[in-house]
Design an enzyme around this catalytic site. Structure first.
Site, PDB file in Angstrom:
ATOM      1  N   GLY A 151       0.815  -1.264  -0.041  1.00 30.98           N
ATOM      2  CA  GLY A 151      -0.045   0.061   0.051  1.00 30.98           C
ATOM      3  C   GLY A 151       0.930   1.349  -0.107  1.00 30.98           C
ATOM      4  N   CYS A 152       0.283   2.493  -0.393  1.00 32.17           N
ATOM      5  CA  CYS A 152       0.987   3.672  -0.574  1.00 32.17           C
ATOM      6  C   CYS A 152       1.511   4.085   0.831  1.00 32.17           C
ATOM      7  CB  CYS A 152       0.153   4.562  -1.245  1.00 32.17           C
ATOM      8  SG  CYS A 152      -1.630   4.827  -0.546  1.00 32.17           S
ATOM      9  N   TYR A 153       0.655   4.023   1.820  1.00 37.08           N
ATOM     10  CA  TYR A 153       1.061   4.621   3.291  1.00 37.08           C
ATOM     11  C   TYR A 153       2.092   3.659   3.775  1.00 37.08           C
ATOM     12  CZ  TYR A 153      -2.890   8.027   3.521  1.00 37.08           C
ATOM     13  OH  TYR A 153      -3.593   9.008   3.541  1.00 37.08           O
ATOM     14  N   THR A 155       4.202   1.863   2.339  1.00 36.83           N
ATOM     15  CA  THR A 155       5.541   1.978   1.694  1.00 36.83           C
ATOM     16  C   THR A 155       6.274   3.088   2.360  1.00 36.83           C
ATOM     17  OG1 THR A 155       4.829   1.132  -0.543  1.00 36.83           O
ATOM     18  CG2 THR A 155       6.770   2.682  -0.602  1.00 36.83           C
ATOM     19  N   GLY A 156       5.931   4.290   2.553  1.00 38.51           N
ATOM     20  CA  GLY A 156       6.327   5.488   3.097  1.00 38.51           C
ATOM     21  C   GLY A 156       6.864   5.015   4.401  1.00 38.51           C
TER      22      GLY A 156
END
Lengths: 347, 347, 347, 347
Positions: A151-153, A155-156
């Site tokens: 997921g995008c969150y 990953t960060g």
């Protein structure tokens, strides 16, 4: 001329699908052979993405099992709940799969059910699937036939926290991730007041505080990296930008470290990671817009004993399509950065 | 391995300079050998452009005539008034020059003086310089040693108007160009309240109405295309976006045409132009963001007898650095789209 | 204590309705007695407008003819086609009506049908209704029982053009209005990709070129002011701001005038207009945000013989709710600026 | 007619000064008699604030001690370091002072020196000054002659945390404030790349992590409310909006509480506070834009044992000028909401 693999994209008219098209259209070792969209079937790609008109891509088609099974690799860019239905057939047909939904990210199907409200039909594949974060799991990805694209969150957040956790530098119960995301992360088919320009421009708000579905994903991988079970407070916010996630991560240090010491630990940790850059000042989302890069900066706070680690990614690239292509590169032994070389768009 | 030409960029720490670096860093036939910046001399490119850190570019240096003269081609990305001083030396040393300032765009040095307030020291070079709009002047560009890269507004306006003018379809005194630009067009060193986020966000205004310096440039080229002297009303506006120019162009048709007839005329006119696309609906700046594309749409209005032609470009790419690279490609016989293949960033 | 009139707002959960609530809640001569919303009936106003929680307003109710008929004045803030159905009953019950839709703006029901696609059931009321632009029609408004509140684009365009037309200073066939609007003008219930933040942020586009419904409204009033039939080219654009319309108006002067001469003509024309300000520099939409003001600037262009007049308004205030309250003030003999005193929000 | 007090504004051409002008121009018990600005002395207020042209305000003047001393009350809206020089003279002349800078916020001049790098010349006044947060210190403010108007970040953070601290509900070492602010908070005279629209639009970044000057202010007041010394991690971010601060505050609960229990505690705590509203869902900055309101929402997280409290304010109103007027109202026994009644601007 390099030999090219045949690639399919399922759900190609959404934002992640469009980003896959943009990146793969110029990838030197890929031929895009199937592009499916329920909404746009029969129409040219430019009907949904005018900016890709120059690319001479095939038209969108409806999903056709026999056709898509002739691909070497398929990217699934549909909502959660769909991939678990089509992935088994594709894998059985010998097709490799990179799934951009959440269906294969959580190893425990009970956790999946608890957070997504869907009974998972493929618990075995959840065990088999490799979590596609190349900076942590490159070798597993290389030999995977099913990759769960993060997921995008997560990953960060995970890239920001992994060095701290791997080196056991922080108290495990003190981790907080406060994330700020642009609106492309909501997806293209999310309509209504919550995404209406007039409602969200010149505004910001948190959402799904303490209940966002990316929480167990962050915890699963952070726990694996730390070697013990962790819980994380995760608070997502929407800010009026289109692309980008900035994750401000807090944790209490077990013993004092200077900024320089921690930067060195981070730099060594990501020494081999072509897309991660540890910066000495504070990163901005604009620095990575349009690229697969992740920039990480950090500051320790002697007064409170905490370290604040801040990562920035483009949620559509490193947070979705770019990372999927990076995973593909590893699965096929292409250069890890193939098709992902371009620098960020600035300003 | 392709042979690469040695390229220098003068004034590389501004927005156009950074965009040249981004594009040229991945160009298959270019080696960037000199990168000058008065402000950042001695510092790495990442100090000014963190997003280019991965590119292993040389550091910024101060301008050094002897070093820069060893380049095959130099891009000048400085303010007006500088290029006329350095271009002669470079040309004498056998270096080809693409100037992104206004210094060599106007053939008549009196007009230059009138609008820019600077006495031009090189009237002969103004005669020699080729106006670098490849869609109109490709063959001249191919053999040029000095190319005047067009202004951002003129690029959008001229591409929108050229087919009408070339086919003598409109009354020559009725042309109005109403342009809306993002703030990157102001340049990176423009400080002060006029560019302060809090002052210009959630706002729009026109500026330099009837006195903007791009006016004589638009008129010169439009007159050349039309085969007679034209005047044009040009009104620039700043809107709160970073990149993009939308030019809404009005003209009275000499005789009625349908939208379809005009679209065909436009499509034929730009048949060989790889970056211009005539669209059947209305173009948006986002469709071309980050790419060298120009999209053009049009509507006729039977009630008023006018045609409204709307073009969109990314002012930093087709309106500056991308077009400069397109010119370089023509000057060296590279493929016209080399280094400029990537699709636009969407959303 | 001043005597207060009882006011109803029909369709109060939309943007114009909310703006009416915001303004009228503090109006010294008004008591808001009925607030209808089909969507929010039964819920407090704060459910739709959290910022109005402090105002102790009644809850939204469903439309109830008998209740609403007890108001002195009703504001209709619904889509076109609704007002023509409810206004007759209200007027018959002795209620005054200010309609914010287009239903009573066009005197000719054929024109209405042609542009709105709806057969008009009340041609007589179209004749009776007074066009509610106080700067032009104050005395008619004072004695009206039915006021057609102007459209947002027409308000900006007509205020910019009226002095030129009234004094016969321009060629009547040369008028072009190029307008830039924020997204609140689209209305709150417009969903879909066209209003999704990620699609429209960092972008701009024209829409409904040559076919926008506000065109005949602009033409009707401009013709009336000029004393002869006019046609106008009108091109609306959406820019990524929430509030504000900037109208750039072009016309060819019949004979040369200096900026100062025209500014004096404008200043005299609007001498008694408390909300119109003729400025010597160029106006920005931010200068009028949140207020009922209209700022007008102009520049003549000797080279082309044209004048460029630029007006800015807040489309939600002077372009909708504020103007409606200004009309109410005139209808009841309140001070014209009552409830509308506050300065614009800056920055 | 109410008797009005004579008010002066020093530093009136900045953003806080302009907001004071906007609010005070309509305040029923105030006459603005002196408006100083070094930059705009001699010019009309509209030269700096075109939106206030209708207000018939006096022109800007240079600072003149004898004139300003005739005011009843003076608002100081200058940078830190100035107020400590002019406040003593004004107080000696019997003028009441509300200082919007940081000069009198910190009781300990050593702390002031440590964070602001300025030696404080008036330690006694630092002891005397009342911290102007009316929700906590109304009675002290009522009798003060010198009020230190709180910083924008501290206002949002303290209002979010005070009920928790006052009731001893959280572990005192676990407090983190992650704040997101618009660019008006930077002030009007902050130029340079850091505030250039093109650099900061479509981007976000943290700044001054662990070293922001508002940290000791937050800690001083939170410690006072809690009855013991606290340290707080404070991380400010800039997001591309003009107005608004959202503060996401984290703390570990000493024992479990439901959302409803905590909401009740908050509602009771702010029962008498006209501008604070405890909301059951999550607040957005747009809900309070242009108003003096503070909305607070909260969520507990059983998994981590934390509570997340989120407050939103308009940094220019409740975070600066509006709060200053609220303080003035208390100092003079005006209604607490006088001049501050207007609802927020939405959308």
């Amino acid at each position: 001329m390099t030999k090219r693999i045949n690639v399919g994209i399922v759900g190609a008219s959404g934002y992640a699908g469009g980003e896959l098209l943009r990146i793969l259209a110029d990838h030197p070792q890929v031929r895009i052979t199937v592009i499916t969209s329920d909404t746009y079937a029969g129409q040219p790609v430019a009907s949904s993405f005018p900016g890709l008109a120059r690319k001479r891509l095939a038209a969108f088609t409806a999903y056709d099992q026999s056709k898509i099974s002739q691909c070497d690799l398929v990217f699934l860019a549909r909502d959660s709940g769909v991939a678990m239905k089509v992935a088994p057939q594709l894998l059985n047909a010998g097709v490799k799969v990179i799934d951009l939904s959440a269906d294969f990210r959580l190893r425990d199907v009970n956790t999946y059910h608890q957070w997504y409200g869907i009974h998972h039909s493929e618990p075995d594949l959840c065990q088999e699937a490799v979590y596609g974060l190349p900076e942590l799991f490159a070798s597993r990805i290389s030999s995977a036939r099913l990759v769960a694209n993060p997921g995008c969150y997560p990953t960060g957040a995970i890239l920001a926290l992994a060095p701290l956790l791997s080196h056991h530098l922080v108290e495990s119960k003190t981790i907080i991730v406060d994330a700020k995301s642009g609106f492309s992360g909501a997806g293209r088919s999310k309509f209504g007041q919550d995404y209406h320009f007039a409602e969200v421009n010149e505004s910001t708000a948190a959402y799904k505080v303490a209940v966002h579905r990316h929480t167990p994903e962050i915890e699963q991988i952070c726990s694996e990296v730390a070697g013990r079970e962790l819980v994380v407070s995760f608070t997502p916010h929407l800010i009026p930008i289109t692309r980008g996630i900035l994750s401000t991560c807090y944790a209490t240090l077990l013993r004092p470290h200077s900024d320089e010491e921690l930067q060195q630990i981070y730099s060594r940790f990501y020494d081999e990671a072509p897309f991660v850059r540890v910066v000495s000042n504070l990163p901005a989302t604009k620095h990575v817009a349009g690229s697969n890069d992740c920039h990480i900066g950090l500051k320790t706070d002697l007064r409170t004993g905490r370290v604040v680690v801040i990562s920035v990614i483009d949620n559509m690239v490193k947070g979705a399509a770019g990372q999927a292509v990076q995973n593909m590169n590893l699965m096929y032994g292409f250069g890890e950065t193939a098709g992902l070389e371009s620098g960020s768009i600035f300003p």
